[in-house]
Each structure stands twice: as C-alpha cells, then as structure tokens.
Design an enzyme around this catalytic site. Structure first.
Site, PDB file in Angstrom:
ATOM      1  N   ALA A 117     -36.941 -13.783  -0.983  1.00 59.49           N
ATOM      2  CA  ALA A 117     -37.054 -14.200   0.415  1.00 59.49           C
ATOM      3  C   ALA A 117     -36.816 -13.063   1.394  1.00 59.49           C
ATOM      4  CB  ALA A 117     -36.059 -15.323   0.684  1.00 59.49           C
ATOM      5  N   ASN A 154     -28.589 -14.643  -2.175  1.00 58.73           N
ATOM      6  CA  ASN A 154     -29.207 -13.736  -3.135  1.00 58.73           C
ATOM      7  C   ASN A 154     -29.911 -12.590  -2.417  1.00 58.73           C
ATOM      8  OD1 ASN A 154     -28.569 -15.056  -5.672  1.00 58.73           O
ATOM      9  ND2 ASN A 154     -29.913 -16.696  -4.982  1.00 58.73           N
ATOM     10  N   HIS A 160     -33.758 -13.871   8.096  1.00 57.08           N
ATOM     11  CA  HIS A 160     -32.988 -12.709   7.647  1.00 57.08           C
ATOM     12  C   HIS A 160     -33.464 -11.471   8.407  1.00 57.08           C
ATOM     13  CE1 HIS A 160     -31.799 -15.280   4.308  1.00 57.08           C
ATOM     14  NE2 HIS A 160     -33.074 -15.453   4.014  1.00 57.08           N
TER      15      HIS A 160
END
Length: 272
Positions: A126, A194, A224
């Site tokens: 991601a 993660n 993010h």
C-alpha cells in the site's frame, strides 16, 4: 525469453480479501506460474468459491505448503507469519510476505533464508516510492518519516489503543493517536502499519524511521505520506488507498502482490 513450459508452483496462505484476490488472479493465469495449493484457518468458509476455480488447488495445512510449492504467498494474520515463512525458506524456496511487521519479531527468518538459499520478498503493497528509498539507502539517508491517516473503522481494536485506553469511536476531528518508531508502530498496530515497516526495511531501519498515526473521521481512504531526506535526493510522496472488504487493508495491496508475481517471470521488468 522463451517459455520452457516449466511453471513455478505457487501456494497462497490465507484466503481473506487479499488472499482470495491473489488466488483468483493466479487461476485466471499469470505467465510461468501455477497455483497448486491454498491454506486457510477455516477452509469450509471458502469451499464454494474455490470450487468455481478452473483448476482446483489442494487445500493443505500451512506447514505443508512449502512441500509442494516453489513460492508461498503469505496473506494471513501476522501471528502466522513464522509458520508460513520458515518452512519455505528452510527449503531454499521463496516467501512473499505481506505482514512485514511480523518480520521484526522474527528477524532470524532472514538469516534462515540466507543459510538455505531462500528468499523473502516484500511487495510494495500500500506504499509508494520504495524503489527510490532502496536506491537512496545505497548512499546515506538522513531521515525517513511516514504519516498515516486512517478512517476510524480501520484502526478499531489495535493493541496500542486497547493498552492505552484510547477511545476513537465517535471522534469528530482528526486525532493523533501515535508518534514513535516503526518498530513501536508495528507492535502497537500489527494489522495497520506494515507500510511503515516496509519503508524502514528499505531505508534506515525500524528504530530510526519515524511514524505518526492519525485517526481521521474526515477521510474515507487510508492515506500515507512519506518524507525522505538523503544525500542523493529529498522526496515526499502521498498515496490514498481505497479500503478493501477488510477496512484495515487497501485494495491496492492485493494488486501489488499480483504485480510482484507477474514480475517474477516477465520478459520486461520495470522498477528495481
């Protein structure tokens, strides 16, 4: 590159939202790869859609996947990572790991892979820009930071929130719920961070990589932003991931695994 006709055998451990998408992509066909087995904590739950696949994979216990597969793809809860990865790398095979945070509690798996000629692959998942971070790490990275913003549903039940009695249900404004290292983030948010661990392993390690986590009722996507300052470049990147059926995981995660598998036998490979 001519196809020799010999296919690399792939097994998938975990049949949640991500694992199911990976299995279906393999069944549709990825050049040079063959789906041979799957594993699930509740195989009966998945029997109906597995029966619709063109080629029926064997349904095996986790420990047996590495016996018949060249590549084992981990799409399972982080607590199962060791039981999936160790048998594969001990046999000199490849493990594709999504729950990369668990590698920080099982760092000896990397040595185990080195001793036996195995390999652990962490897909981009991601995040964005891991190629640039990996390249910058060959020089000197001065700092690396990631700021994550997630909808409330994607953070509920995280151990850090439970242990510190942090209530986020019903908040109406963004709330910073964590600031610390990637190692601390991985322990406190094992289903969520993660991305931070992947960034840290690509760059300056889990103890120097800084992490901020925000519970944000104003967003619908897992967001993010990474900021890296190195002697070769300074860069920042932002990605907004649409959640999958599992609100803790973005849809792009499964696509990243599939892209990683396609790269393994592709005649043209883009990116480091």
């Amino acid at each position: 590159m001519a196809d020799s006709g010999i296919k690399t055998r792939v097994a998938v451990a975990g049949l949640g939202a991500i694992g199911a998408d990976v299995v279906k992509a393999l069944d549709r066909g990825i050049d040079g790869l063959a789906l041979v087995a799957v594993s699930s904590q509740d195989p009966g739950k998945h029997r109906a859609w597995l029966a619709e696949l063109k080629t029926q994979p064997k349904v095996l216990p986790i420990a047996d996947l590495a016996d018949i597969a060249d590549i084992v793809v981990e799409c399972a809860p982080s607590k199962l990572v060791r039981s999936i990865v160790a048998p594969a790398v001990e046999r000199g095979k490849t493990a594709v790991v999504l729950s990369v945070g668990a590698l920080l509690q099982n760092e000896d798996l990397i040595g185990l892979a080195a001793e036996n000629g195995g390999q652990i692959i962490v897909p981009t998942g991601a995040l964005i820009g891991l190629d640039a971070v990996t390249a910058a790490a060959l020089g000197t990275i001065h700092s690396a930071r990631i700021v994550t913003r997630k909808p409330i549903a994607g953070l509920l039940g995280a151990p850090y929130l439970v242990e510190n009695d942090i209530q986020i249900e019903g908040i109406t404004e963004p709330l910073r719920i964590f600031e610390g290292t990637a190692r601390e983030a991985a322990k406190g948010f094992p289903a969520n961070l993660n991305v931070a661990v992947a960034l840290s392993l690509a760059g300056i390690g889990p103890d120097r990589t800084r992490v901020e986590i925000w519970a944000d009722p104003t967003v619908t996507r897992n967001t993010h932003r990474i900021e890296v300052d190195a002697d070769s470049a300074r860069f920042s990147m932002t990605i907004e991931n649409i959640p999958s059926e599992n609100p803790k995981t973005g849809r792009i995660t499964a696509l990243s695994v599939i892209a990683c598998l396609r790269k393994l036998r592709a005649p043209l490979r883009i990116g480091t």
